[in-house]
Scaffold this active site. Structure first.
Site, PDB file in Angstrom:
ATOM      1  N   CYS A 211       0.824  -1.214   0.000  1.00  0.00           N
ATOM      2  CA  CYS A 211       0.000   0.000   0.000  1.00  0.00           C
ATOM      3  C   CYS A 211       0.857   1.263   0.000  1.00  0.00           C
ATOM      4  O   CYS A 211       0.356   2.359  -0.217  1.00  0.00           O
ATOM      5  CB  CYS A 211      -0.932   0.007   1.209  1.00  0.00           C
TER       6      CYS A 211
ATOM      7  N   THR B 137     -10.180 -24.538   1.778  1.00  0.00           N
ATOM      8  CA  THR B 137     -10.643 -24.762   0.403  1.00  0.00           C
ATOM      9  C   THR B 137     -11.390 -26.091   0.332  1.00  0.00           C
ATOM     10  O   THR B 137     -11.626 -26.739   1.367  1.00  0.00           O
ATOM     11  CB  THR B 137      -9.450 -24.834  -0.564  1.00  0.00           C
TER      12      THR B 137
ATOM     13  N   TYR C  96      -5.690 -24.268   2.738  1.00  0.00           N
ATOM     14  CA  TYR C  96      -6.398 -23.036   3.077  1.00  0.00           C
ATOM     15  C   TYR C  96      -6.041 -21.965   2.045  1.00  0.00           C
ATOM     16  O   TYR C  96      -5.012 -22.060   1.366  1.00  0.00           O
ATOM     17  CB  TYR C  96      -5.991 -22.555   4.465  1.00  0.00           C
TER      18      TYR C  96
ATOM     19  N   GLY D 205      -6.546 -13.897   1.413  1.00  0.00           N
ATOM     20  CA  GLY D 205      -6.119 -12.726   0.651  1.00  0.00           C
ATOM     21  C   GLY D 205      -6.903 -12.525  -0.632  1.00  0.00           C
ATOM     22  O   GLY D 205      -8.001 -13.070  -0.807  1.00  0.00           O
TER      23      GLY D 205
ATOM     24  N   TYR E 262     -15.954  14.439  22.234  1.00  0.00           N
ATOM     25  CA  TYR E 262     -16.118  15.812  21.775  1.00  0.00           C
ATOM     26  C   TYR E 262     -15.284  16.790  22.587  1.00  0.00           C
ATOM     27  O   TYR E 262     -15.391  16.874  23.796  1.00  0.00           O
ATOM     28  CB  TYR E 262     -17.586  16.232  21.836  1.00  0.00           C
TER      29      TYR E 262
ATOM     30  N   LYS F 119     -22.901  17.565  18.745  1.00  0.00           N
ATOM     31  CA  LYS F 119     -23.650  16.653  17.870  1.00  0.00           C
ATOM     32  C   LYS F 119     -22.697  16.287  16.736  1.00  0.00           C
ATOM     33  O   LYS F 119     -22.557  17.033  15.774  1.00  0.00           O
ATOM     34  CB  LYS F 119     -24.898  17.339  17.328  1.00  0.00           C
TER      35      LYS F 119
END
Lengths: 540, 540
Positions: free
Chosen positions: A42, A266, A272, A275, A419, A427
């Site tokens: 990433c 699987t 297995y 991803g 907050y 809010k």
């Protein structure tokens, strides 16, 4: 116990390291056909853009560090070419030496990832893709030469990140997207600000555009135009890497990924898969889906290790939450979008709001465009999208968590969120979404959507100030400011009224006021802002 | 229907405006004894510090704007001095003219707020409090003179904000707190970094200190020391403003606030109460609690309007979520803390972690100190605290939402949170907390807390690098780096082992490794970082 993991990134490496923590004695072999494992995929766009300066920062682990810490036998440039389920062996080709060898397993974990989809366009082999460190190395090498222009084909998350980063390097960048919007996980009126922001920063955005060929130095579109492109980056999506699984006779799912059960197993009980290659179960419908996101890959890798270690585990159905930075803008989404709900015929109600990222009286607040979709039958939250300069990821994470917890959209009104003026409002935007949903649910509020305005019956009343109206008005709207509406309501013609303001809040007050005076009134959901974004999206 | 609202801030004004939206014909009168309504009380410290530059920014609404938009009769400087429940009237004193008059009601909403607690200390009348705009005006006026030093008495949220803001103006500031930590809603090891940060920015922090008298120009402590104090600000807490309610014979609750039911109705069916003056129901135990937070005041104000308009509504029990900015640091908390759980004898398990605010390979990441408390019997989340430079409010909001949704602490592992490198990690801090909790729950992990280390049986093993160990070590720890531990485990003496690293992650790996080798090992929860923070807190 000997466990072989195919694929040394995200899901595969999560499985391997977790398994070591659970079983000090297991033999664990990771076979990765690429040159690196555990890299920050990433982060690749940011390395190209220079935000991540050091290539080493991308390499989170090495075979050596994994051996030292976890006693894992990590072999890069070792490609599994065949799985023999009967003998529980894999055939491996050492890509450095060309030698082929066999390795046996008791359990096999498939984490081969996905490969970029490459369209059948002449010259496309000139296009780079960006999936691993070697891809990034090739692009970095190209960028070191005389590269002044780039075309990014595909306006999804990676395409948008790549366009931003190439632009940050000073290139002349065009983003080419086949759809009439970027970031298709968002609805068009939510994606419009993203395209605007890209353009503000000098990225040309060509929507509804398709590459016809990729000659040297340019990309030619099907409409005949030619875009300068010393560099071409292709990111129009990925396909699950299933060749090994398919050749081994493992079941594939309806979406073309490897079929797995709730323990990521699987159709072979010793194998297995996790991803991008494995199908997921959708949280809304339970149907099979492909969700190529890092969070789930890592989570399921860990879960597979638990399963192999004999623990009772079960993967949760996937909601899919994603976020992207686009220069100083953030766009994020979770769950289903309106397009998908409409296409599936799933009942839904949409709300749009534009609350401040934090208290307006504290400096630096900006508006967040927030959209929430819910089922009007039971107020189940179906999805949410948000775009803005600040606080976007937080609100989407909160809503994703509310969905995981089974809270209804009305329950959002009661969330106690942190907050103080620099962080939110008494809010919070998420509370506001709950208030609106509650009003719609009990009939207090009635809204019309931006795309329903054309041809809608009734008098359109703009309750903003005359200055706001003069600056930008919806054609045909009469302007009566909210604070004068009570006294001037008699000026309005008989029949249905459609009120609107800038973001929907004054419009709600106006709708209530007029309803209280006995008039039939609806409020334009999200106000002028959502309408204008939707119009800009459909005009593009 | 005539509705009188006593108190024109937060809860009161939320009730009034919502009621207008629900009932165009109701007569709504708001009586406020102060000079302003609908002001940003949470913004007052930032106005004093100059972050909020314009006083007008604090005044969100005025009587005139409320009349124009909502046809609400707002009367400032009009104090209700008596409620006559039998005749359903209130006696009002116009503080400007001195005139007293009567006003009748069908429904009455009490939102009188809270008043600062003022200790019985000679000279304390010289101290300012900071509850409304007039208080801020008085302090601003004082600051315009020759004020060089300030003492803030009370290290709670407001006190810390005030200390920061006075320091930002260049004053010599001392924060005096009776407890041995600031921000008592946090546990001591979580509050320690806050005190450190205040000190880093030049605020003197005196813990375990008490003002004995407040002569001109100074504050004298009970230990005899004298602190320079041209200005004194008192913020040691608030007491619910209940005199009107009590005099009218309304029931008070066990905490001294106005008792209300789940619709915020008092013991008189025509009278409702909201905000700091009203008691809340605690989400964990159902007991009455005082929670002077803006979120609940606003929420309950809105709910009371719904109730008066005849709707079925029910206030949720309160979890209490709060956040504070301390220079560039953020501290936030939700639910119960460890001190309170221990004092109540409630079973709990604590976890401490220090994950990155976002992916470590993307610039700008910083560590978040995160603590989660859960019930080991059912994994219910009891509370959470976080301190750090970035992403703190987001993680606490996510956990608060998980609590509202009834997710267990293990469910946090499965949350799909928005991940891209600038925002988080593929394994978000909240996911990590879930992993740790899951490991503790199923026995994979065993931990010891920072405050249990003294006198704990076993050999303490620091698995950090020699450089980390040399820089700062826990007395008595042997140093074997994690990556050498597998080979050097035989060097360790027989018996129990307590391993630790910097933040707890390598320690977990070490504990698993040693357990896998047949040794009895526990991991120091939160590592050196939590231990050091706890030690600094207890040494203070």
């Amino acid at each position: 116990m000997k466990v072989i993991v195919i694929g040394g990134v995200a899901g595969g490496m999560s499985a391997a390291t977790r398994l070591r923590r659970l079983d000090e004695r297991a033999e664990i072999v990771v076979l990765e056909r690429g040159a690196h494992v555990s890299y920050a995929n990433c982060g690749l766009p940011y390395y190209l853009g220079g935000t991540i300066e050091e290539r080493d920062a991308l390499l989170l682990q090495t075979p050596e560090s994994l051996a030292a810490r976890f006693r894992i036998d990590v072999r890069v440039r070792n490609e599994v070419v065949r799985i023999d389920r009967a003998s529980r062996t894999v055939e491996v080709r050492d890509l450095t030496t060309g030698r082929t060898y066999e390795e046996s397993y008791d359990r096999l974990v498939l984490s081969p990832g996905a490969r970029p989809f490459v369209p059948d366009v002449p010259g496309i082999e000139r296009a780079h893709t960006l999936r691993d460190v070697s891809d990034a190395d090739r692009i970095a090498e190209a960028l070191a030469g005389d590269v002044r222009s780039a075309v990014v084909i595909g306006g999804g998350f990676i395409g948008v990140e790549a366009a931003e980063n190439l632009r940050e390097r000073g290139l002349d960048v065009t983003l080419v997207e086949l759809a009439d919007q970027v970031l298709t996980p968002l609805d068009p009126e939510m994606a419009a600000p993203v395209a605007d922001r890209l353009r503000t920063h000098g990225v040309r955005v060509e929507l509804g555009a398709q590459a016809a060929k990729v000659p040297a130095g340019s990309v030619e579109l099907t409409d005949g135009r030619s875009l300068p492109a010393d560099l071409v980056l292709l990111s129009i999506g990925v396909r699950p890497e299933t060749s090994l699984a398919r050749d081994a006779g493992l079941d594939l799912g309806p979406r073309g990924g490897i079929a797995v059960d709730e323990t990521q197993r699987t159709s072979d009980p010793d194998i297995y898969a996790v991803g991008d290659a494995a199908e997921k179960r959708d949280a809304l419908t339970g149907e099979s889906v492909l969700v190529p996101l890092a969070n789930l890959a890592n989570r399921h890798g860990r879960l597979v290790a638990d399963a192999i270690a004999g623990r009772e585990v079960r993967a949760r159905a996937a909601t899919s939450t994603a976020v992207v930075q686009v220069f100083d803008l953030t766009a994020a989404a979770t769950g289903w979008n309106e397009k998908r709900l409409r296409a599936a015929g799933h009942p839904y109600q949409a709300i749009h709001l534009h609350p401040g990222s934090h208290a307006g009286y504290y400096p630096g607040a900006s508006l967040i465009a927030l959209k929430v979709l819910f089922d009007p039958r039971d107020q189940r939250i179906l999805g949410a999208q948000a775009v803005g300069d600040d606080g976007v990821d937080k609100r989407i994470d909160v809503i994703a968590t509310a969905m995981a917890g089974g809270l209804t959209v009305c329950d959002l009104a009661d969330l106690e969120l942190a907050y103080a003026p620099p962080y939110g409002s008494a809010k919070d935007p998420v509370n506001m979404a709950g208030f609106i949903a509650e009003n719609l649910t009990n009939g207090t509020a009635r809204t019309v959507q931006w795309h329903e305005l054309d041809g809608a019956e009734g008098t359109l009343v703009d309750v903003r100030s005359p200055a706001e109206h003069a600056a930008d008005a919806i054609p045909g709207a009469v302007n009566i400011p909210l604070d004068e509406l009570r006294d001037r309501a008699a000026e309005l013609p008989e029949g249905k009224l459609i009120v609107h303001c800038q973001v929907g809040l004054r419009g709600h007050n106006a709708q209530r006021l007029l309803t209280g005076l006995g008039r039939e009134a609806v409020n334009l959901d999200g106000g002028y802002a959502t309408w204008a974004a939707g119009r800009s999206a459909t005009a593009a």
